[in-house]
Design a protein around this motif. Structure first.
Motif, PDB file in Angstrom:
ATOM      1  N   LYS A  10      85.499  -5.527  26.787  1.00 59.85           N
ATOM      2  CA  LYS A  10      84.335  -4.648  26.660  1.00 59.85           C
ATOM      3  C   LYS A  10      84.616  -3.246  27.213  1.00 59.85           C
ATOM      4  O   LYS A  10      83.811  -2.656  27.932  1.00 59.85           O
ATOM      5  N   MET A  62      88.347  -4.649  23.253  1.00 62.95           N
ATOM      6  CA  MET A  62      87.071  -5.221  22.826  1.00 62.95           C
ATOM      7  C   MET A  62      86.746  -6.480  23.601  1.00 62.95           C
ATOM      8  O   MET A  62      85.600  -6.727  23.980  1.00 62.95           O
ATOM      9  N   GLU A  96      85.042   0.555  26.422  1.00 64.13           N
ATOM     10  CA  GLU A  96      84.619   1.496  25.394  1.00 64.13           C
ATOM     11  C   GLU A  96      85.752   2.451  25.022  1.00 64.13           C
ATOM     12  O   GLU A  96      86.662   2.698  25.809  1.00 64.13           O
ATOM     13  N   ALA A  97      85.631   2.977  23.800  1.00 64.72           N
ATOM     14  CA  ALA A  97      86.658   3.901  23.316  1.00 64.72           C
ATOM     15  C   ALA A  97      86.754   5.151  24.181  1.00 64.72           C
ATOM     16  O   ALA A  97      87.846   5.720  24.367  1.00 64.72           O
ATOM     17  N   ASN A  98      85.626   5.600  24.736  1.00 59.74           N
ATOM     18  CA  ASN A  98      85.643   6.794  25.566  1.00 59.74           C
ATOM     19  C   ASN A  98      86.380   6.600  26.883  1.00 59.74           C
ATOM     20  O   ASN A  98      86.679   7.577  27.578  1.00 59.74           O
ATOM     21  N   ASN A  99      86.658   5.360  27.243  1.00 59.45           N
ATOM     22  CA  ASN A  99      87.368   5.067  28.495  1.00 59.45           C
ATOM     23  C   ASN A  99      88.856   4.796  28.281  1.00 59.45           C
ATOM     24  O   ASN A  99      89.547   4.386  29.210  1.00 59.45           O
TER      25      ASN A  99
END
Length: 537
Positions: free
Chosen positions: A84, A81, A86-89
């Motif tokens: 920055k 977080m 993302e969860a998809n990465n």
């Protein structure tokens, strides 16, 4: 007319044979208990959180958790977080086996269990019926420098079953849910040295993908494989027993063909039992060490299913042919009511196995335990199979009881005989009763083994990966089956001797046949078929 070997063999030789078989049975247990290691080994892994920094996802890119080409890693999701990310990465990477180790074809199979570490958050709780969507890929290589080759890729769904044992308050945020392990992957062969698992948890709020599954902190995998040491002992045992059963089967059928009459039903069924035992004994698993035969688990289940159905059918016919009061014998058609359910149950076993292991030939991540319906069906199958096995054993006990009762009823003819003949036939009665008790014991052990093996396999799917059945149990039961089949084929082979050949001419008009003598063209007859001068004795 000659009888079976069990009727004409001397008591001394039978005792010697029984002692030898008992010694081999003890060796079968000792081999598994002392020589072979445990059947399986569970190894735990924690997934490494890798970051996919590419702008556009590359399907051919694999993320290594360690080594010279290891991925960019993060320690936790707070760091993600802050950066920055993302969860998809985020890619969860697991290398199997652990560093400085190699997998081996001797491991035969690999079953993998998945477990999430999910923290409680007041604003991100696990919803009822939450389903985790997993984008998972599996790759392999056989050295440490080659590129990874994709083996399988799939999008799977796993329903979460988690409990939070404390109060859901702000003070308890950060505590972990108690989540059940989930079935993840099963490989029918372990033909490569290194495996790499990459897991993504794609998030799509619009499509409600991976929404309401809580705050996942870590992913753990538990891989379970067969021990290589046990595999070598198992293969050697199968090779030896395959040759032994094949030799006795050829010898048995040669004796049958030398008779002047066609074989009767019991002789044919004994041959079929020997063929099914040989089929399960053939050590084709040796080839799985050199070839990537992913279907070996399914093939092994099919072989065992054929043997189960043949063994259970044999016991029904074996006892039925010994029922002296049963007028219709030596015809397979009269046993359809008993054998039919066995064949139907075996077919259901095959369909159930194809629904999981058949699909896993193309998608190792598929599991029938992954859905509520599949889990209920699998659980119901295990319970029903156990109940049916117990009912079968009770029915077999009833048939053996009928055999004993009928044999005891025929004992009334014994006092009319001379002392020598009375002692001879009392000995035969004892032999057949003892063989029936051995059959009942073998049946009881088979039913116990079947139930335990079903529960044992199910435990991996339920997540209790610490459950382990001793190797001696597998080798002992397997040895018991072979010794029992060996003994049946030997004892029921036609004998070249006939009791009473040396009797005087005063007894030449008397013919006495035991019920289990299988050398009559009409099959087993009554326990005593007395003609001639039996009344004068």
């Amino acid at each position: 007319m000659a009888g079976a070997i069990i009727e004409n063999m001397s008591t001394k030789k039978l005792v010697i044979m029984g002692v030898i078989l008992l010694l081999f049975q003890a060796v079968a247990f000792i081999v598994g208990g002392l020589m072979a290691p445990g059947t399986t080994t569970p190894i735990q892994y924690m997934a490494t959180k890798c970051v996919d920094t590419t702008k556009y996802r590359q399907e051919s890119k694999w993320f290594m958790p360690w080594g010279p080409n290891q991925c960019d890693k993060i320690r936790n999701f707070d760091e993600a977080m802050a950066k920055k990310i993302e969860a998809n990465n985020i890619v969860f990477a697991v290398h199997i086996p652990l560093p400085e180790n190699e997998m081996s074809p001797w491991f035969q199979f690999m079953l993998v269990i998945l477990q999430f570490d999910i923290a409680f958050k007041m604003d991100n709780q696990i919803e009822d019926g939450a389903i985790a969507t997993i984008d998972v890929g599996l790759a392999y290589r056989d050295d440490t420098v080659s590129d990874w080759t994709e083996m399988a890729h799939s999008f799977e769904q796993r329903k979460l079953s988690c409990n939070f044992t404390t109060a859901k308050t702000f003070e308890n945020e950060g505590r972990y849910y108690n989540c059940d392990p989930l079935p993840f992957m099963e490989l029918g062969s372990v033909s490569h040295k290194y495996y790499l698992v990459n897991i993504r948890l794609p998030v799509n709020e619009r499509k409600k993908v991976n929404v309401g599954i809580g705050e996942i902190k870590d992913i753990h995998l538990v891989s379970i494989h067969q021990n290589g040491g046990f595999t070598k002992v198992w293969f050697a045992m199968k090779t030896f027993l395959a040759l032994s059963i094949l030799i006795i089967m050829i010898w048995y059928w040669r004796r049958i063909t030398l008779m002047r009459r066609p074989p009767v039903l019991l002789e044919k069924v004994i041959l079929a039992l020997g063929i099914s035992m040989t089929f399960i004994n053939i050590p084709v698993e040796w080839f799985s060490v050199g070839f990537n035969w992913t279907w070996m688990l399914l093939f092994g289940d099919i072989r065992q299913g054929i043997f189960y159905s043949m063994l259970l059918s044999f016991w029904i016919i074996f006892c039925g042919e010994h029922l002296m009061d049963q007028t219709a014998r030596n015809r397979f058609s009269i046993y359809w009511k008993q054998v039919g359910p066995i064949v139907f149950g075996s077919f259901c076993l095959f369909i159930f196995d194809m629904c999981e292991r058949g699909v896993q030939l193309t998608n190792p991540f598929y599991s029938i335990w992954a859905s509520d319906v599949g889990t209920e069906l699998a659980m119901a199958f295990i319970i029903v199979a156990g109940i049916c096995a117990c009912l079968y054993f009770l029915f077999l006990c009833f048939m053996v009881f009928q055999v004993f009762r009928n044999i005891s009823g025929k004992r009334t003819s014994l006092p009319a005989m001379s002392k020598a003949r009375r002692l001879h036939y009392e000995g035969l009665i004892f032999r057949f009763k003892f063989l029936m008790l051995v059959t009942l014991t073998c049946a009881a052990m088979t039913v116990i083994f079947f139930i335990i093996s079903q529960v044992y396999e199910g435990h991996w799917h339920w997540g209790d990966y610490t459950v382990q059945v001793n190797s001696a149990f597998f080798t002992g039961i397997y040895g018991m089956w072979n010794l029992y089949v060996f003994a049946i084929m030997f004892l029921y082979a036609p004998s070249h001797k006939r009791y009473g050949d040396e009797q005087s001419s005063a007894n030449s008009g008397e013919e006495i046949q035991l019920t289990t003598t299988i050398t009559h063209v009409d099959g087993p007859t009554e326990i005593y078929k007395m003609t001639g001068k039996e009344a004068q004795e």
